[in-house]
Design a protein around this motif. Structure first.
Motif, PDB file in Angstrom:
ATOM      1  N   GLY B 120       0.813  -1.202   0.000  1.00 39.82           N
ATOM      2  CA  GLY B 120       0.000   0.000   0.000  1.00 39.82           C
ATOM      3  C   GLY B 120       0.849   1.253   0.000  1.00 39.82           C
ATOM      4  N   GLY B 121       2.169   1.074   0.020  1.00 48.07           N
ATOM      5  CA  GLY B 121       3.058   2.222  -0.052  1.00 48.07           C
ATOM      6  C   GLY B 121       3.412   2.779   1.314  1.00 48.07           C
ATOM      7  N   TRP B 122       3.114   2.047   2.384  1.00 48.15           N
ATOM      8  CA  TRP B 122       3.466   2.524   3.731  1.00 48.15           C
ATOM      9  C   TRP B 122       4.796   1.930   4.144  1.00 48.15           C
ATOM     10  CZ3 TRP B 122       0.420   6.094   6.152  1.00 48.15           C
ATOM     11  CH2 TRP B 122      -0.865   6.279   5.631  1.00 48.15           C
ATOM     12  N   ALA B 123       5.636   2.761   4.790  1.00 48.60           N
ATOM     13  CA  ALA B 123       6.979   2.290   5.125  1.00 48.60           C
ATOM     14  C   ALA B 123       7.021   1.593   6.478  1.00 48.60           C
ATOM     15  CB  ALA B 123       7.967   3.453   5.121  1.00 48.60           C
ATOM     16  N   THR B 124       6.109   1.953   7.373  1.00 42.32           N
ATOM     17  CA  THR B 124       6.142   1.338   8.706  1.00 42.32           C
ATOM     18  C   THR B 124       4.756   0.780   9.032  1.00 42.32           C
ATOM     19  OG1 THR B 124       5.506   3.372   9.801  1.00 42.32           O
ATOM     20  CG2 THR B 124       7.862   3.000   9.512  1.00 42.32           C
ATOM     21  N   SER B 125       4.682   0.066  10.152  1.00 47.47           N
ATOM     22  CA  SER B 125       3.397  -0.524  10.501  1.00 47.47           C
ATOM     23  C   SER B 125       2.504   0.505  11.210  1.00 47.47           C
ATOM     24  CB  SER B 125       3.601  -1.748  11.394  1.00 47.47           C
ATOM     25  OG  SER B 125       4.258  -1.354  12.571  1.00 47.47           O
ATOM     26  N   GLN B 126       3.015   1.708  11.303  1.00 49.88           N
ATOM     27  CA  GLN B 126       2.215   2.806  11.864  1.00 49.88           C
ATOM     28  C   GLN B 126       1.731   3.646  10.691  1.00 49.88           C
ATOM     29  OE1 GLN B 126       1.870   3.515  15.261  1.00 49.88           O
ATOM     30  NE2 GLN B 126       0.670   5.374  14.917  1.00 49.88           N
ATOM     31  N   LEU B 127       0.409   3.584  10.402  1.00 50.73           N
ATOM     32  CA  LEU B 127      -0.112   4.345   9.263  1.00 50.73           C
ATOM     33  C   LEU B 127      -0.692   5.659   9.796  1.00 50.73           C
ATOM     34  CD1 LEU B 127      -2.090   1.500   7.390  1.00 50.73           C
ATOM     35  CD2 LEU B 127       0.363   1.811   7.611  1.00 50.73           C
ATOM     36  N   ASP B 128      -0.036   6.755   9.413  1.00 50.75           N
ATOM     37  CA  ASP B 128      -0.505   8.068   9.880  1.00 50.75           C
ATOM     38  C   ASP B 128      -1.052   8.878   8.722  1.00 50.75           C
ATOM     39  OD1 ASP B 128       0.310   7.724  12.574  1.00 50.75           O
ATOM     40  OD2 ASP B 128       2.395   8.085  11.952  1.00 50.75           O
ATOM     41  N   ALA B 129      -2.275   9.369   8.884  1.00 49.11           N
ATOM     42  CA  ALA B 129      -2.855  10.249   7.870  1.00 49.11           C
ATOM     43  C   ALA B 129      -3.653  11.307   8.614  1.00 49.11           C
ATOM     44  CB  ALA B 129      -3.729   9.456   6.919  1.00 49.11           C
ATOM     45  N   GLY B 130      -3.174  12.536   8.534  1.00 45.73           N
ATOM     46  CA  GLY B 130      -3.838  13.608   9.288  1.00 45.73           C
ATOM     47  C   GLY B 130      -3.870  13.246  10.768  1.00 45.73           C
ATOM     48  N   PRO B 131      -4.981  13.433  11.403  1.00 45.62           N
ATOM     49  CA  PRO B 131      -5.067  13.103  12.826  1.00 45.62           C
ATOM     50  C   PRO B 131      -5.264  11.606  13.068  1.00 45.62           C
ATOM     51  CG  PRO B 131      -7.132  14.036  12.068  1.00 45.62           C
ATOM     52  CD  PRO B 131      -6.216  14.074  10.890  1.00 45.62           C
ATOM     53  N   LYS B 142      -6.315   5.328  16.274  1.00 47.10           N
ATOM     54  CA  LYS B 142      -6.443   6.536  17.086  1.00 47.10           C
ATOM     55  C   LYS B 142      -6.822   7.698  16.193  1.00 47.10           C
ATOM     56  CE  LYS B 142      -3.205   5.846  20.898  1.00 47.10           C
ATOM     57  NZ  LYS B 142      -1.892   6.255  21.418  1.00 47.10           N
ATOM     58  N   VAL B 143      -7.671   8.579  16.717  1.00 46.33           N
ATOM     59  CA  VAL B 143      -7.892   9.854  16.040  1.00 46.33           C
ATOM     60  C   VAL B 143      -7.442  10.906  17.036  1.00 46.33           C
ATOM     61  CG1 VAL B 143      -9.571  11.422  15.037  1.00 46.33           C
ATOM     62  CG2 VAL B 143      -9.837   8.942  14.730  1.00 46.33           C
ATOM     63  N   GLY B 144      -6.442  11.660  16.639  1.00 46.70           N
ATOM     64  CA  GLY B 144      -5.819  12.544  17.618  1.00 46.70           C
ATOM     65  C   GLY B 144      -5.200  11.679  18.705  1.00 46.70           C
ATOM     66  N   ASP B 145      -5.577  11.919  19.946  1.00 46.00           N
ATOM     67  CA  ASP B 145      -5.038  11.109  21.019  1.00 46.00           C
ATOM     68  C   ASP B 145      -6.052  10.089  21.517  1.00 46.00           C
ATOM     69  OD1 ASP B 145      -2.558  12.268  21.022  1.00 46.00           O
ATOM     70  OD2 ASP B 145      -3.226  13.937  22.314  1.00 46.00           O
ATOM     71  N   ASP B 146      -7.222  10.063  20.902  1.00 49.66           N
ATOM     72  CA  ASP B 146      -8.279   9.161  21.384  1.00 49.66           C
ATOM     73  C   ASP B 146      -8.205   7.823  20.681  1.00 49.66           C
ATOM     74  OD1 ASP B 146      -9.141  11.428  22.746  1.00 49.66           O
ATOM     75  OD2 ASP B 146     -10.417  12.037  21.035  1.00 49.66           O
ATOM     76  N   ALA B 147      -8.107   6.746  21.472  1.00 47.87           N
ATOM     77  CA  ALA B 147      -8.179   5.410  20.902  1.00 47.87           C
ATOM     78  C   ALA B 147      -9.631   5.109  20.552  1.00 47.87           C
ATOM     79  CB  ALA B 147      -7.654   4.394  21.902  1.00 47.87           C
ATOM     80  N   ILE B 148      -9.821   4.525  19.387  1.00 49.82           N
ATOM     81  CA  ILE B 148     -11.183   4.217  18.946  1.00 49.82           C
ATOM     82  C   ILE B 148     -11.410   2.717  19.122  1.00 49.82           C
ATOM     83  CG2 ILE B 148     -12.828   4.386  17.043  1.00 49.82           C
ATOM     84  CD1 ILE B 148     -11.755   7.121  17.559  1.00 49.82           C
ATOM     85  N   GLU B 149     -12.450   2.341  19.779  1.00 50.17           N
ATOM     86  CA  GLU B 149     -12.805   0.925  19.934  1.00 50.17           C
ATOM     87  C   GLU B 149     -13.456   0.440  18.645  1.00 50.17           C
ATOM     88  OE1 GLU B 149     -12.558  -1.484  22.270  1.00 50.17           O
ATOM     89  OE2 GLU B 149     -11.133  -0.145  23.297  1.00 50.17           O
ATOM     90  N   ALA B 221      -9.687   9.434   2.483  1.00 52.14           N
ATOM     91  CA  ALA B 221      -9.432  10.711   1.812  1.00 52.14           C
ATOM     92  C   ALA B 221      -8.306  11.532   2.433  1.00 52.14           C
ATOM     93  CB  ALA B 221     -10.716  11.549   1.801  1.00 52.14           C
ATOM     94  N   LEU B 222      -7.861  11.158   3.642  1.00 50.49           N
ATOM     95  CA  LEU B 222      -6.855  12.006   4.278  1.00 50.49           C
ATOM     96  C   LEU B 222      -5.473  11.767   3.670  1.00 50.49           C
ATOM     97  CD1 LEU B 222      -7.987  11.596   7.993  1.00 50.49           C
ATOM     98  CD2 LEU B 222      -8.601  13.384   6.367  1.00 50.49           C
ATOM     99  N   GLU B 223      -4.727  12.856   3.587  1.00 53.73           N
ATOM    100  CA  GLU B 223      -3.370  12.758   3.053  1.00 53.73           C
ATOM    101  C   GLU B 223      -2.483  11.962   4.013  1.00 53.73           C
ATOM    102  OE1 GLU B 223      -1.494  14.252   0.376  1.00 53.73           O
ATOM    103  OE2 GLU B 223      -3.512  14.241  -0.533  1.00 53.73           O
ATOM    104  N   ARG B 224      -1.627  11.115   3.480  1.00 54.97           N
ATOM    105  CA  ARG B 224      -0.666  10.418   4.338  1.00 54.97           C
ATOM    106  C   ARG B 224       0.327  11.412   4.906  1.00 54.97           C
ATOM    107  NH1 ARG B 224       0.832   4.925   1.107  1.00 54.97           N
ATOM    108  NH2 ARG B 224      -1.195   4.661   0.126  1.00 54.97           N
ATOM    109  N   ASN B 225       0.663  11.222   6.168  1.00 56.86           N
ATOM    110  CA  ASN B 225       1.713  12.081   6.744  1.00 56.86           C
ATOM    111  C   ASN B 225       3.065  11.566   6.264  1.00 56.86           C
ATOM    112  OD1 ASN B 225      -0.509  13.015   8.027  1.00 56.86           O
ATOM    113  ND2 ASN B 225       0.208  12.559  10.116  1.00 56.86           N
ATOM    114  N   GLN B 226       3.869  12.512   5.808  1.00 54.88           N
ATOM    115  CA  GLN B 226       5.205  12.088   5.364  1.00 54.88           C
ATOM    116  C   GLN B 226       6.028  11.661   6.571  1.00 54.88           C
ATOM    117  OE1 GLN B 226       6.226  11.779   2.226  1.00 54.88           O
ATOM    118  NE2 GLN B 226       4.171  12.372   1.550  1.00 54.88           N
ATOM    119  N   SER B 227       6.492  10.488   6.548  1.00 54.98           N
ATOM    120  CA  SER B 227       7.370  10.051   7.644  1.00 54.98           C
ATOM    121  C   SER B 227       8.816  10.003   7.143  1.00 54.98           C
ATOM    122  CB  SER B 227       6.931   8.692   8.181  1.00 54.98           C
ATOM    123  OG  SER B 227       6.875   7.780   7.113  1.00 54.98           O
ATOM    124  N   ASP B 228       9.671   9.512   7.957  1.00 53.32           N
ATOM    125  CA  ASP B 228      11.130   9.404   7.717  1.00 53.32           C
ATOM    126  C   ASP B 228      11.816  10.756   7.739  1.00 53.32           C
ATOM    127  OD1 ASP B 228      11.353   6.609   7.518  1.00 53.32           O
ATOM    128  OD2 ASP B 228      10.394   6.761   5.540  1.00 53.32           O
TER     129      ASP B 228
END
Lengths: 459, 228
Positions: B120-131, B142-149, B221-228
């Protein structure tokens, strides 16, 4: 004397020398014998002529006319000399040719006998002499003893013989040389198929040919055919060995994996952990034994030429996929056209393990360099392979420990030990060695030197 | 995520299928090369696990055939032969990673997750997109700091959408990839789940993580956060 051609040439030369030597000796003795006989006959004739020309004079002594029929008696130094002595040795007459010469008195034969002798004048000229002692009865019935002697200088005859010998030797030498030349040309033609076999075996060894061709003379087709059978069976044997190992690996490891899977299905407990340990041990043993170098079981004839550049590229491509997350930058410098002489699996094992280790330990950079070693040749190979990374490196005191089988410095990076031990074993089986250094990038630098293959090596 | 497991050893195959099923994957299985090749060619697959030593058609041939047909899903090979020759052959043929037998199941599942994430083009197992951030190894959203059940099915959907962030995923693709075959295929169920996800992740409708494209499907729809 390891070459067949030189052996043959030397034998033929000895034979020629022997035969020609015998021929020369026979011809020489025939020539000199016949020549000498002719001289003796001539001398006999001259002596008879002297006898005929001798007339008693008024003093009841024998005398010879001043001019004889044989002109050479009249020329000074002509080489033909005549002499008449009394039996007490006093010279009564000497031919004009002997003027100023000193014909040795020599031995006086018994009365009425001829005597041939070889004598030498004071100046060293060799003479062939014929003496005849006669009892001359004069008209007054008195008789006196005389010795008639003719001598001929052998100088010209000896010169003739020398000339004859010179010609004889030069002719025979010429003939012998021509024969040897012709023979070696013939030999070269005859040896051509043998040399071809040699060349083709060389090509098989260097990997540019898989079997001997079938265009050999009848005497050699059997050899070539058997050679091919041998090569084929050798190849088949090494293939079979490989296939057997593969099958063994597959049939041992799949059940091991199944056992582990079965264990994984139950809650983990003491039993499970200990069982897993045993599976690990079995796995290590199988892995190590099955990854042993193939070169120890293959003969030089079945060794391949491995395109180092291509295989390194394949490895980097594959490892790049496996370690994609690390974003490793590979820096490969391989001498273009460099060939590894050996088993392709062995080369992949060498480079693969080293690169894999480097990838595991590096931060971002892995460098591989393969260059021909100083004494490398196209046929025998020979190379220096070094792999370095920018990881934490290997402490010096731990380097030796790491090279032992299965030893790991860091249990969290599995398989490191086996990889290096396999590399060490393979390097050793090719007569090479492995050394661990510190890389300029900060990590480990592992250098494997493989010397050019010698024929003894492959065993 | 729909996985395909081609392995001839029954114990091993069943255990893999069970383990991967437990980890939330829909799993197809094949017991020999011929069947495996068919599945690999015909089924909608996100990743294939292929044993190299298969009867009938070898694992290498399956990989070559599938790649020649232009299929790009990641392939993980299982090999008993751990000589580099075999590994390199597999990787050159088009596989993306290998696991050497005997393996621990965790090893396989870790590689599978990594390969899916990478595809999917993700470099790590942490997928971050926007919040929004999804941790694949902990299966945590998580959205922001809230864990979603999330229920396991909701997680599967958001994971699938996020792994393919920016791509349009049709309803039928979602049903194909997320349901096991014997599941009842009802696209309305998907709509319901998407609705629930939106409500959980974006209760005040401010970040709009999942877009609906009428008649075509859904898109994260959220943009991926650039990591690395």
């Amino acid at each position: 004397m390891h070459s067949l051609s030189s052996r043959l040439l030397i034998s033929v030369s000895v034979l020629l020398l022997f035969f020609f030597g015998a021929t020369i000796a026979v011809l020489d003795s025939a020539f000199t014998g016949a020549g000498e006989q002719a001289r003796r006959d001539i001398l006999g004739g001259q002596l008879v002529a002297l006898l005929a020309a001798a007339e008693p004079n008024d003093n009841s002594e024998l005398a010879l006319p001043s001019r004889l029929r044989e002109p050479r008696f009249g020329q000074i130094g002509s080489g033909l000399y005549g002499e008449l002595r009394k039996d007490d040795g006093t010279v009564i007459w000497q031919s004009k040719s002997a003027l100023g010469m000193d014909i040795p008195a020599g031995e006086i034969p018994a009365m009425g006998n001829h005597l041939f002798a070889r004598e030498t004048m004071l100046d060293g000229t060799p003479l062939l002499t014929l003496s005849l002692a006669v009892e001359w009865e004069f008209d007054d019935n008195s008789s006196k003893s005389y010795v008639f002697k003719v001598a001929e200088s052998m100088s010209s005859f000896n010169a003739q013989v020398a000339e004859f010998r010179r010609q004889l030797f030069s002719w025979f030498a010429g003939v012998a040389l021509t024969m040897l030349l012709a023979f070696s040309l013939l030999l070269r033609g005859l040896m051509k198929p043998l040399r071809k076999i040699e060349t083709e075996i060389g090509e098989i060894e260097s990997g540019s040919r898989t079997s001997l061709s079938d265009r050999f003379p009848t005497e050699l087709t059997g050899v070539a055919r058997n050679m091919n059978v041998l090569i084929d069976s050798e190849r088949a044997r090494s293939d079979r060995y490989r296939v057997t190992l593969d099958n063994l690996a597959h049939s041992l490891k799949t059940p091991l994996a199944a056992m582990r899977a079965l264990l994984g299905d139950r809650p983990s407990d003491e039993f499970g952990n200990r069982f897993n340990e045993q599976i690990d041990r079995m796995d290590e043993i199988v892995r190590y034994q099955l990854r042993k170098p193939a070169a120890s079981v293959v003969d030089k004839l079945v060794l391949q030429s491995v395109d180092v550049e291509k295989e390194v590229a394949r490895l980097i491509d594959g490892l790049g996929k496996v370690y994609r997350d690390k974003g490793i930058v590979f820096d490969a410098s391989v001498k273009a056209g460099l060939q590894f002489r050996g088993d392709s699996g062995d080369f992949l094992e060498l480079a693969g393990n080293l690169l894999d280790n480097a990838c595991k330990w590096c931060a971002h950079r892995v460098r591989i360099k393969v260059a021909p070693s100083a004494s490398a040749t196209a046929v025998a190979g020979g190379m220096v392979l070094s792999v370095s990374d920018d990881g934490p490196g290997i402490p010096e005191d731990a380097a030796g420990v790491m090279m032992q089988r299965g030893m790991r410095l860091d249990e969290s990076t599995p398989g490191h030990g086996i990889g290096l031990a396999v590399v060490k074993d393979i390097a050793r089986s090719y007569g090479g060695h492995l050394s661990i250094q510190k890389s300029k990038m900060g990590g480990a630098k592992i250098i494997v030197s493989i010397p050019p293959l010698t024929s003894a090596q492959a065993k | 995520m729909r996985l395909l497991v081609i392995e001839d050893d029954a114990t091993l195959r069943e255990s893999l299928v069970k383990g991967l099923g437990k980890a939330g994957f829909a799993v197809e299985q094949a017991a020999d090369g011929r069947e495996g090749l068919y599945c690999a060619q015909e089924y909608p697959v996100d990743l294939a696990i292929i044993d190299l030593g298969l009867p009938e058609v070898s694992g290498l041939d399956i990989i070559r055939t599938v790649r020649a047909e232009g299929k790009t899903y990641p392939i993980l090979i299982l090999t008993a032969r751990d000589r580099w020759e075999d590994k390199v052959d597999g990787l050159s043929a088009g596989a993306d990673d290998y696991v050497v037998k005997p393996f621990h199941f965790e090893e396989v599942s870790a590689r599978v997750n990594a390969l899916l994430r990478r595809s999917g083009g993700w470099a790590t197992s942490q997928l971050d997109a926007g919040p929004v951030s999804l941790n694949m190894s902990r299966q945590e959203l998580k959205v922001g700091d809230d864990a979603i059940e999330l229920t396991s099915f909701e997680y599967k959907i958001i994971e699938y959408l996020m792994l393919r962030a920016g791509q349009v995923i049709s309803k039928s693709e979602l049903t194909d990839r997320l349901y096991d075959q014997d599941f009842e295929r009802d696209s309305n169920v998907i709509e319901v789940f998407i609705g629930r996800l939106r409500k959980k992740m974006d209760p005040d409708n401010s970040i709009k993580p999942i877009e609906t494209l009428r008649g075509r499907g859904y898109r994260f729809a959220l943009e991926r956060n650039q990591s690395d």
